[in-house]
Design a protein around this motif. Structure first.
Motif, PDB file in Angstrom:
ATOM      1  N   CYS A 130       0.827  -1.215   0.000  1.00  0.00           N
ATOM      2  CA  CYS A 130       0.000   0.000   0.000  1.00  0.00           C
ATOM      3  C   CYS A 130       0.859   1.262   0.000  1.00  0.00           C
ATOM      4  CB  CYS A 130      -0.963   0.039   1.181  1.00  0.00           C
ATOM      5  SG  CYS A 130      -2.161  -1.310   1.191  1.00  0.00           S
TER       6      CYS A 130
ATOM      7  N   SER B 252      -0.615   3.652  -2.685  1.00  0.00           N
ATOM      8  CA  SER B 252      -2.018   3.361  -3.007  1.00  0.00           C
ATOM      9  C   SER B 252      -2.845   3.399  -1.728  1.00  0.00           C
ATOM     10  CB  SER B 252      -2.151   2.001  -3.688  1.00  0.00           C
ATOM     11  OG  SER B 252      -1.813   0.957  -2.806  1.00  0.00           O
ATOM     12  N   ARG B 253      -4.154   3.592  -1.903  1.00  0.00           N
ATOM     13  CA  ARG B 253      -5.085   3.738  -0.774  1.00  0.00           C
ATOM     14  C   ARG B 253      -4.685   4.920   0.121  1.00  0.00           C
ATOM     15  NH1 ARG B 253      -5.921  -1.996   2.005  1.00  0.00           N
ATOM     16  NH2 ARG B 253      -7.734  -0.904   2.840  1.00  0.00           N
TER      17      ARG B 253
ATOM     18  N   PRO C  11      -4.694   9.035  -0.636  1.00  0.00           N
ATOM     19  CA  PRO C  11      -4.813  10.177  -1.551  1.00  0.00           C
ATOM     20  C   PRO C  11      -3.805  11.289  -1.276  1.00  0.00           C
ATOM     21  CG  PRO C  11      -6.596  10.196   0.059  1.00  0.00           C
ATOM     22  CD  PRO C  11      -5.882   8.886   0.219  1.00  0.00           C
TER      23      PRO C  11
ATOM     24  N   VAL D  55      -2.338   7.550  -4.726  1.00  0.00           N
ATOM     25  CA  VAL D  55      -3.702   7.411  -5.240  1.00  0.00           C
ATOM     26  C   VAL D  55      -4.605   6.856  -4.149  1.00  0.00           C
ATOM     27  CG1 VAL D  55      -2.942   7.098  -7.624  1.00  0.00           C
ATOM     28  CG2 VAL D  55      -3.190   5.098  -6.145  1.00  0.00           C
ATOM     29  N   SER D  56      -5.912   7.096  -4.286  1.00  0.00           N
ATOM     30  CA  SER D  56      -6.854   6.711  -3.237  1.00  0.00           C
ATOM     31  C   SER D  56      -7.320   5.265  -3.350  1.00  0.00           C
ATOM     32  CB  SER D  56      -8.074   7.628  -3.283  1.00  0.00           C
ATOM     33  OG  SER D  56      -8.708   7.537  -4.552  1.00  0.00           O
ATOM     34  N   TYR D  57      -7.051   4.631  -4.506  1.00  0.00           N
ATOM     35  CA  TYR D  57      -7.584   3.290  -4.741  1.00  0.00           C
ATOM     36  C   TYR D  57      -6.527   2.203  -4.521  1.00  0.00           C
ATOM     37  CZ  TYR D  57      -5.319   4.324  -9.222  1.00  0.00           C
ATOM     38  OH  TYR D  57      -4.417   4.691 -10.186  1.00  0.00           O
ATOM     39  N   CYS D  58      -6.994   0.983  -4.443  1.00  0.00           N
ATOM     40  CA  CYS D  58      -6.124  -0.187  -4.294  1.00  0.00           C
ATOM     41  C   CYS D  58      -5.731  -0.679  -5.683  1.00  0.00           C
ATOM     42  CB  CYS D  58      -6.880  -1.277  -3.534  1.00  0.00           C
ATOM     43  SG  CYS D  58      -6.046  -2.886  -3.515  1.00  0.00           S
ATOM     44  N   SER D  59      -4.467  -0.989  -5.864  1.00  0.00           N
ATOM     45  CA  SER D  59      -4.014  -1.449  -7.175  1.00  0.00           C
ATOM     46  C   SER D  59      -4.549  -2.839  -7.508  1.00  0.00           C
ATOM     47  CB  SER D  59      -2.487  -1.483  -7.228  1.00  0.00           C
ATOM     48  OG  SER D  59      -1.995  -2.598  -6.520  1.00  0.00           O
ATOM     49  N   SER D  60      -4.890  -3.619  -6.486  1.00  0.00           N
ATOM     50  CA  SER D  60      -5.456  -4.975  -6.570  1.00  0.00           C
ATOM     51  C   SER D  60      -4.451  -6.048  -6.987  1.00  0.00           C
ATOM     52  CB  SER D  60      -6.677  -5.019  -7.510  1.00  0.00           C
ATOM     53  OG  SER D  60      -6.279  -5.078  -8.874  1.00  0.00           O
TER      54      SER D  60
ATOM     55  N   ARG E 184      -5.467  -8.418   0.222  1.00  0.00           N
ATOM     56  CA  ARG E 184      -6.601  -8.435  -0.705  1.00  0.00           C
ATOM     57  C   ARG E 184      -6.303  -9.361  -1.876  1.00  0.00           C
ATOM     58  NH1 ARG E 184      -9.019  -2.252  -1.097  1.00  0.00           N
ATOM     59  NH2 ARG E 184      -9.851  -2.205   1.021  1.00  0.00           N
TER      60      ARG E 184
ATOM     61  N   THR F 178      -7.953 -10.652  -4.897  1.00  0.00           N
ATOM     62  CA  THR F 178      -9.157 -10.281  -5.639  1.00  0.00           C
ATOM     63  C   THR F 178      -9.464 -11.180  -6.834  1.00  0.00           C
ATOM     64  OG1 THR F 178      -7.837  -8.748  -6.986  1.00  0.00           O
ATOM     65  CG2 THR F 178      -8.891  -7.865  -5.012  1.00  0.00           C
TER      66      THR F 178
END
Length: 311
Positions: free
Chosen positions: A248, A251-252, A254, A258-263, A293, A295
């Motif tokens: 993380c 990521s996650r 902001p 970035v605010s999102y998870c790269s997955s 995570r 996914t």
């Protein structure tokens, strides 16, 4: 009312595994395809991986046949070292302007003998190896590159003509200029993939410290060092006995990225841990994470098996 013909041709922007798959499937459906890739070779990020996850299959073994199929399929026109510069029209009838940067080497003539690179006096960091190893100003992007040809890095080429004089088939032209073409297509597939986060966002992790590297750099170390029987060493030459992954990072968040998870980071890290332990059983690996995570299909079993092996 003006009726425009629907173009039975598609444009695929991006030459990674997603773009390659899209182009091949469109070709099989009977479409003519123009593929645009900004790098000198198709392959994308998958070409930098040693193994895939969660199956640990050989990444080049999966990707290389598809790359070769793109090159050998009559319905697909490949534009590497190129970018989309403009777009007009609408669905069913687009006109696309493509800027094709000079390669400096004719792919149809190049024998891939490597003589040009051997005599080139200029060395710069190799992008394919994430800057960990050098390459020359005239170089082969990677062994399985498509087009299967050397290319000139005009940004760093000093124009000494040594490579031109060495090439046995006169395939090199340092006077080649960029050019623009226009193509008409009916549909567009955007498969531009992903890029790594700018390290300037991660200052709290000391990204410029000589013993702090990215996971993609670890990937290149696995491919170039461990598969050849070498061990990981520090800049001072000592053997690496432990390492830590910080997930993380960028990521996650902001505020620093970035605010999102790269997955992909979680399964990607588990994959690398398995490979590192396989090559270096003595290595202690620590993984720091917010959440694990998993996914994708089979990812949870992949993670569970790794934990059962004490990785």
């Amino acid at each position: 009312t003006v009726t425009l013909p629907i173009q039975q041709r598609a444009l695929v922007v991006g030459g990674g595994v997603a773009g390659i798959t899209a182009a091949l499937q469109l070709s099989e459906a009977g479409y003519k395809v123009n593929m645009v890739e900004r790098r000198p070779s198709i392959g994308g990020r998958m070409a930098q991986l040693s193994k895939t996850f969660p199956t640990l299959d050989c990444s080049p073994c999966i990707l290389s046949p598809r790359m070769a199929e793109v090159e050998n399929t009559p319905n697909i026109t490949l534009h590497t070292n190129s970018e989309v510069q403009g777009l007009s029209g609408g669905p069913g009838n687009f006109r696309v302007k493509i800027k094709m940067k000079a390669r400096g080497v004719d792919p149809d003539k190049c024998l891939k003998c490597g003589r040009c690179s051997q005599v080139c006096p200029t060395e710069v960091p190799n992008e394919h190896d994430e800057g960990m190893y050098p390459r020359k100003a005239i170089y082969l992007p990677f062994p399985q590159a498509v087009p299967s040809s050397y290319v000139v890095d005009f940004e760093h080429c000093i124009g000494c003509q040594t490579c031109v004089n060495t090439c046995p088939v006169k395939a090199i032209n340092l006077d080649e200029q960029d050019r623009e073409i226009e193509v008409d297509v009916g549909s567009i597939v955007v498969a531009t993939g992903f890029d790594l986060i700018d390290k300037s966002h991660l200052k709290s992790y000391s990204p410029d410290h000589p013993q702090v590297i990215t996971a993609m750099q670890v990937e290149r170390l696995i491919e170039n060092e461990l598969t050849e029987g070498k061990v990981l060493t520090t800049p001072s030459g000592g053997r690496v006995k432990s390492l830590a992954y910080v997930l993380c990072a960028g990521s996650r968040d902001p505020h620093r990225g970035v605010s999102y998870c790269s997955s992909v980071c979680c399964p990607y890290t588990v994959k690398q841990a398995i490979l590192l332990k396989k090559f270096l059983p003595y290595l202690k690996i620590y993984i720091y994470y917010t959440d694990m995570r998993m996914t994708g299909r089979g990812f949870e079993d992949f993670y569970r098996e790794a934990r059962e092996k004490d990785i």
